[in-house]
Design a protein around this motif. Structure first.
Motif, short mmCIF file in Angstrom:
data_model
loop_
_atom_site.label_atom_id
_atom_site.label_comp_id
_atom_site.label_asym_id
_atom_site.label_seq_id
_atom_site.Cartn_x
_atom_site.Cartn_y
_atom_site.Cartn_z
N LEU A 1 44.35 26.09 49.82
CA LEU A 1 45.15 27.21 50.30
C LEU A 1 45.43 28.21 49.18
CD1 LEU A 1 47.74 25.14 52.36
CD2 LEU A 1 46.02 26.69 53.33
N SER A 2 45.51 29.49 49.55
CA SER A 2 45.94 30.53 48.63
C SER A 2 46.44 31.72 49.45
CB SER A 2 44.80 30.97 47.70
OG SER A 2 43.72 31.50 48.44
N SER A 3 46.95 32.74 48.77
CA SER A 3 47.46 33.90 49.51
C SER A 3 47.28 35.16 48.69
CB SER A 3 48.95 33.71 49.85
OG SER A 3 49.41 34.74 50.69
N GLN A 4 46.48 36.10 49.21
CA GLN A 4 46.25 37.41 48.60
C GLN A 4 45.93 38.39 49.72
OE1 GLN A 4 43.06 36.00 45.87
NE2 GLN A 4 44.11 37.25 44.33
N ARG A 5 46.32 39.64 49.60
CA ARG A 5 46.04 40.63 50.63
C ARG A 5 44.62 41.15 50.56
NH1 ARG A 5 51.09 41.42 53.29
NH2 ARG A 5 49.96 42.65 54.83
N VAL A 6 43.90 40.83 49.49
CA VAL A 6 42.47 41.11 49.40
C VAL A 6 41.80 39.87 48.83
CG1 VAL A 6 42.67 43.61 49.15
CG2 VAL A 6 42.72 42.16 47.11
N MET A 7 40.47 39.80 48.98
CA MET A 7 39.69 38.69 48.44
C MET A 7 38.78 39.24 47.35
SD MET A 7 38.81 36.56 51.93
CE MET A 7 38.33 38.01 52.89
N VAL A 8 38.92 38.71 46.15
CA VAL A 8 38.22 39.26 44.99
C VAL A 8 37.28 38.20 44.41
CG1 VAL A 8 38.47 40.33 42.73
CG2 VAL A 8 40.23 40.69 44.48
N CYS A 9 36.01 38.54 44.32
CA CYS A 9 35.04 37.62 43.72
C CYS A 9 35.32 37.51 42.22
CB CYS A 9 33.63 38.13 43.95
SG CYS A 9 32.37 37.08 43.16
N PRO A 10 35.43 36.29 41.68
CA PRO A 10 35.74 36.13 40.27
C PRO A 10 34.58 36.48 39.34
CG PRO A 10 35.35 33.99 41.28
CD PRO A 10 35.34 34.98 42.39
N TYR A 11 33.38 36.69 39.88
CA TYR A 11 32.21 36.93 39.04
C TYR A 11 32.13 38.39 38.60
CZ TYR A 11 27.39 35.74 37.55
OH TYR A 11 26.25 35.48 36.84
N HIS A 12 32.12 39.31 39.55
CA HIS A 12 32.00 40.73 39.21
C HIS A 12 33.05 41.60 39.89
CE1 HIS A 12 27.90 39.09 38.49
NE2 HIS A 12 27.92 39.92 37.44
N SER A 13 34.06 40.97 40.46
CA SER A 13 35.21 41.67 41.04
C SER A 13 34.88 42.50 42.28
CB SER A 13 35.90 42.55 39.99
OG SER A 13 37.23 42.81 40.37
N TRP A 14 33.84 42.12 43.01
CA TRP A 14 33.66 42.74 44.31
C TRP A 14 34.85 42.33 45.17
CZ3 TRP A 14 28.31 43.76 46.81
CH2 TRP A 14 27.47 44.37 45.86
#
Length: 382
Positions: free
Chosen positions: A107-120
């Protein structure tokens, strides 16, 4: 299950008790190769687990916009999110840039989803919202880089998914009410859509995924496997079985049910006097225990290994230590008995490659397990 249906079920059960009888069906044989052959296992993953809805987490675990749950299901990494409009969206947990996982498991919570590799960066609708140096990707327009959507829905206090990419022109919304059928309507009538998890559990089980259901779709074993736990509450090898397509409902009466003979029929209720098993094909099990439910789904990990994800659902979360302690005791009782079943399943799996036998046998009162195997075979042949 309305009151008239409860009365009918109780009458049917009392008649079986008087006759010293149980529901019976066709006995069955299950070849040992079904638990050991890797080719067969891959067929089950492709033709069953990637084709049918599976309950993967409680709805209430994703209470607000941005709440997400990442889990691998039948070899497909998924991320399930609560969208801004309150609906559930599910995606393959893979960035459309170079395929890295966007969310870590759990589980996690963020209003956007950010790829940890290149920040897409993706919105809760899966659309690509931004990426560094966007001008370098003229060959990959943002409109073509949304996360791959997966069919998903909510029902009975649970999130259901089919772990495969939505086909072109197909809706991502599952018609889950139609799939769950009349047994789903049973549970919805008890208010399950708003029930919340008071406990959750996940563990690896060293068996083929089918074995846990074999043990939980019959009561033949109760007086032996559970002699030191729940056996005294139940009759020996007595159940009332019903099915709706591939789904099953099993009514397991407690010995206290005979006390209803002395009460007016208008006061009859099944909750205090029975456990009711609801099995939703292919791999979701819900045990209705009157004032709460215990649910689990079994997910394949390998031909001889599966993962169990379970939760205890209640109408209202405990507000006092007394009520919290009540639920802790119920959870401990349920998993105490289930752990006995799972351990015996591991014991059985450990002998299957020995060459001692070519098949496993299911008797006439193990009709639920036998029906389960027939439905598995039909799904593979379809």
């Amino acid at each position: 299950m309305n009151h008239e249906e409860q009365i009918a079920m109780i009458r049917r059960t009392l008649a079986l008790i008087d006759a010293k009888d149980s529901e019976r069906g066709e006995p069955a044989i299950s070849p040992v190769s079904r638990y050991l052959d890797t080719g067969r296992y891959q067929q089950e993953v492709e033709k069953i687990f990637r084709q049918y809805p599976l309950a993967v987490c409680p709805s209430a675990s994703l209470a607000k916009a941005g709440d997400s749950f990442a889990i691998d299901v039948a070899g497909i990494p998924l991320v399930i999110v609560r969208a801004e409009d309150g609906e559930i969206n599910a995606f393959v947990n893979a960035c459309r840039h170079r395929g890295a996982r966007i969310k870590a498991p759990g589980l996690s919570s963020q209003r956007v989803m950010v790829c940890p590799y290149h920040s897409w960066t993706y919105g809760l609708d899966g659309a690509l919202r931004g990426r560094p140096h966007a001008h370098e990707f003229p060959h990959a327009p943002a409109s073509d880089c949304a996360l791959a959507r997966v069919p998903a829905a909510e029902a009975l206090g649970l999130v259901w998914v089919v772990p495969r990419v939505v086909k072109e022109g197909e809706s991502a919304a599952l018609d889950i009410a139609e799939w769950l059928g009349r047994f789903g309507a049973d549970l919805r009538g008890w208010g399950y859509d708003s029930w919340k998890p008071v406990s959750e559990r996940e563990f690896i089980n060293a068996t083929n995924w089918k074995i846990p259901f074999e043990g939980n779709l019959e009561s033949y074993h109760f007086q032996y496997a559970h002699r030191n736990s729940i056996a005294p509450m139940f009759y020996d090898n007595l159940l009332v079985a019903d099915h709706d397509r591939q789904h099953q409902r099993m009514f397991l009466p407690k010995r206290s049910i005979e006390g209803l003979r002395e009460r007016p029929v208008a006061e009859w209720q099944v909750g205090p006097h029975a456990n009711i098993i609801y099995f939703f094909f292919p791999a979701t099990f819900i045990l209705h225990e009157g004032d709460h439910a215990n649910a689990f789904t079994v997910l394949p990990e390998a031909v001889d290994r599966c993962r169990v994800i379970g939760s205890t659902l209640v109408p209202e979360l405990p507000a006092t230590e007394k009520s919290a302690n009540y639920w802790r005791k119920n959870v401990a009782s349920f998993w105490g008995a289930l752990d006995e079943d799972f351990a015996l399943g591991v014991s059985a799996q450990s002998t299957l490659a020995s060459g001692a036998q070519e098949a496993l046998y299911f008797g006439a009162t193990e009709c639920g397990a036998a029906r389960f195997h027939r439905d598995v075979e039909a799904a593979i042949a379809a």
